[in-house]
Every structure is written in C-alpha cells, then in structure tokens.
Motif scaffolding. Structure first.
Motif, short mmCIF file in Angstrom:
data_model
loop_
_atom_site.label_atom_id
_atom_site.label_comp_id
_atom_site.label_asym_id
_atom_site.label_seq_id
_atom_site.Cartn_x
_atom_site.Cartn_y
_atom_site.Cartn_z
N ILE A 11 1.14 -1.22 -0.16
CA ILE A 11 -0.07 -0.17 0.21
C ILE A 11 0.83 1.14 0.07
CG2 ILE A 11 -1.81 1.23 1.26
CD1 ILE A 11 -2.59 -1.34 2.49
N PHE A 12 0.82 1.96 -1.07
CA PHE A 12 1.50 3.64 -1.03
C PHE A 12 0.63 4.25 -0.32
CE2 PHE A 12 3.81 1.95 -4.44
CZ PHE A 12 4.81 3.16 -4.60
N GLY A 41 2.95 -2.13 -9.03
CA GLY A 41 2.60 -3.21 -8.51
C GLY A 41 2.06 -3.07 -7.23
N ALA A 42 1.66 -1.99 -6.82
CA ALA A 42 1.03 -1.55 -5.49
C ALA A 42 -0.40 -2.02 -5.60
CB ALA A 42 1.13 -0.08 -5.29
N ASP A 43 -1.01 -2.38 -4.48
CA ASP A 43 -2.45 -2.82 -4.22
C ASP A 43 -3.09 -1.66 -4.07
OD1 ASP A 43 -2.12 -5.82 -4.62
OD2 ASP A 43 -0.64 -5.39 -2.88
N TYR A 44 -2.77 -0.60 -3.36
CA TYR A 44 -3.70 0.52 -3.11
C TYR A 44 -2.58 1.83 -3.15
CZ TYR A 44 -7.54 -1.99 -1.59
OH TYR A 44 -8.72 -2.74 -1.36
N LEU A 47 -8.06 3.63 6.17
CA LEU A 47 -6.83 2.89 5.94
C LEU A 47 -6.95 1.43 6.60
CD1 LEU A 47 -3.74 2.80 5.37
CD2 LEU A 47 -3.17 3.77 7.36
N MET A 48 -7.38 1.39 7.86
CA MET A 48 -7.88 0.06 8.58
C MET A 48 -8.54 -0.84 7.63
SD MET A 48 -5.54 0.05 10.68
CE MET A 48 -5.96 -1.58 11.31
N ALA A 49 -9.52 -0.15 6.97
CA ALA A 49 -10.41 -1.15 6.44
C ALA A 49 -9.83 -1.60 5.05
CB ALA A 49 -11.76 -0.19 5.92
N ARG A 50 -9.05 -0.72 4.30
CA ARG A 50 -8.21 -1.20 3.06
C ARG A 50 -7.32 -2.34 3.44
NH1 ARG A 50 -9.14 1.57 -1.45
NH2 ARG A 50 -10.06 3.63 -1.31
N ILE A 51 -6.63 -1.95 4.68
CA ILE A 51 -5.43 -3.16 5.09
C ILE A 51 -6.23 -4.49 5.38
CG2 ILE A 51 -4.00 -3.85 6.84
CD1 ILE A 51 -3.16 -0.81 7.04
N ASN A 52 -7.41 -4.32 6.13
CA ASN A 52 -8.18 -5.61 6.43
C ASN A 52 -8.63 -6.39 5.11
OD1 ASN A 52 -7.69 -5.43 9.21
ND2 ASN A 52 -9.34 -4.30 9.57
N ALA A 53 -9.06 -5.52 4.42
CA ALA A 53 -9.76 -6.17 2.79
C ALA A 53 -8.35 -6.82 2.07
CB ALA A 53 -10.37 -4.98 2.00
N LEU A 54 -7.31 -6.03 2.30
CA LEU A 54 -6.34 -6.71 1.46
C LEU A 54 -5.76 -7.84 2.10
CD1 LEU A 54 -4.36 -6.13 -1.04
CD2 LEU A 54 -3.06 -4.75 0.48
N THR A 109 -5.62 -11.22 0.12
CA THR A 109 -4.24 -11.89 0.00
C THR A 109 -4.12 -13.30 0.60
OG1 THR A 109 -3.49 -9.77 -0.35
CG2 THR A 109 -1.77 -11.51 -0.19
N TYR A 110 -4.52 -13.39 1.91
CA TYR A 110 -4.24 -14.63 2.65
C TYR A 110 -5.48 -15.07 3.01
CZ TYR A 110 0.33 -12.23 2.76
OH TYR A 110 1.47 -11.91 2.66
#
Length: 171
Positions: free
Chosen positions: A22-23, A40-43, A54-61, A65-66
C-alpha cells in the motif's frame, strides 16, 4: 525516503515477492497514483489519511491476499530432518521413530511452530496446563529433560536450547 522513492522499492519488492503493498504518500497527482499501481502497489492512498479507511483497506487486502479460511494445519512439522507427526504424536529422525507423551508432544509442537524464537516457560506452561496455579515450575523442567533424553536416544543432540531466564528455543 532519502535515497530511493517508494516506486523504486515497490519494484524491488515485486521482483521477489507478492506481499501486499500500500502506497501512503503525500504525492497527489494522478500520474503518481497510476505509476504506483503499475509498479505493483495494491492501493495508493494520499495523505492526510482517514485511519478508519486505512484500516478497512488493510483488512480487505489481507483477507483477499491470505485466505484464512483455506489454511489447513499441516500433518507434519519439520526442522533439520526432525519430523513431528501431529496425527500420531510421534517424532522421527532418519530411520528412528519415538512415541511422545501428550505433554512432550505439546512442548515440541510449540517449540517447532515457533522455531528460531524463544518460547518462554510461562507460554509453554499455558499450552500444557490451562490453570497454572497448581503446577510446580519443576514439572516443565522434568518434561524438557525427558524430551532431551528421548531425542538423544535417536541421535538428536542439542535440539532444544535453554535460554537462561528466558525460556527455550529450537534454532
């Protein structure tokens, strides 16, 4: 960043890994966003940042991803040709195999799961006994001695290291 920018590091990371990127940048031009995503950034998120977003994007990613629902516990843990068989509570090394008691198995399982890290005595005792109040500290020491003796019988020496005042580890 003093010498290289995020675009450079994103490119370097993408050459060896598919970890989420994430950038988080103060650059706000469309070209920077497009370049970050193409590297290659996801966001690409511009500052100032709403922390909830930001936290919502991290959790979604991380969810994407995993896929945690698909993760399965392995049937065997291995380290330096020592195999801990989870289904049978046994340990094998080369052609030798030993039976483990429940406590011996749980101790080795915890140490092998966290190989390379120090596992505190308290942490191991919590794994073995949910209520530590009745457990003598010496009980864990006795179990470790028994494991070491069994390991030595099949040719495994110095597998469990004592880290004085800290706990045990497999390195």
């Amino acid at each position: 960043m003093p010498y290289f920018d995020g675009f450079y590091w994103c490119n370097q990371i993408r050459e060896i890994s598919n970890v989420p990127i994430i950038f988080l940048s103060s650059r706000n031009s469309r070209m920077d966003q497009i370049m970050g995503m193409n590297m290659g950034a996801d966001y690409y998120i511009e500052k100032p940042v709403d922390l909830d977003v930001l936290m919502a994007r991290i959790n979604a990613l991380l969810r994407r991803t995993y896929s945690y629902t698909e993760l399965e516990e392995p049937n065997v843990l291995e380290y330096h040709n020592v195999f801990l068989h989870i289904d049978t509570n046994t340990l094998s090394y080369l052609e030798e195999k030993i039976e483990l008691t429940k406590n011996e198995f749980l101790i080795l399982y915890e140490l092998m799961k966290q190989k390379g890290a120090i596992v505190s005595r308290d942490e191991i005792m919590r794994v073995l006994w949910e209520d530590e109040s009745f457990v003598d500290d010496n009980t864990l020491t006795v179990n470790i001695v028994r494991i070491r003796k069994k390991l030595a019988e099949i040719g495994i020496k110095d597998f469990i290291k004592t880290k004085k005042g800290q706990g045990y580890m497999i390195e």
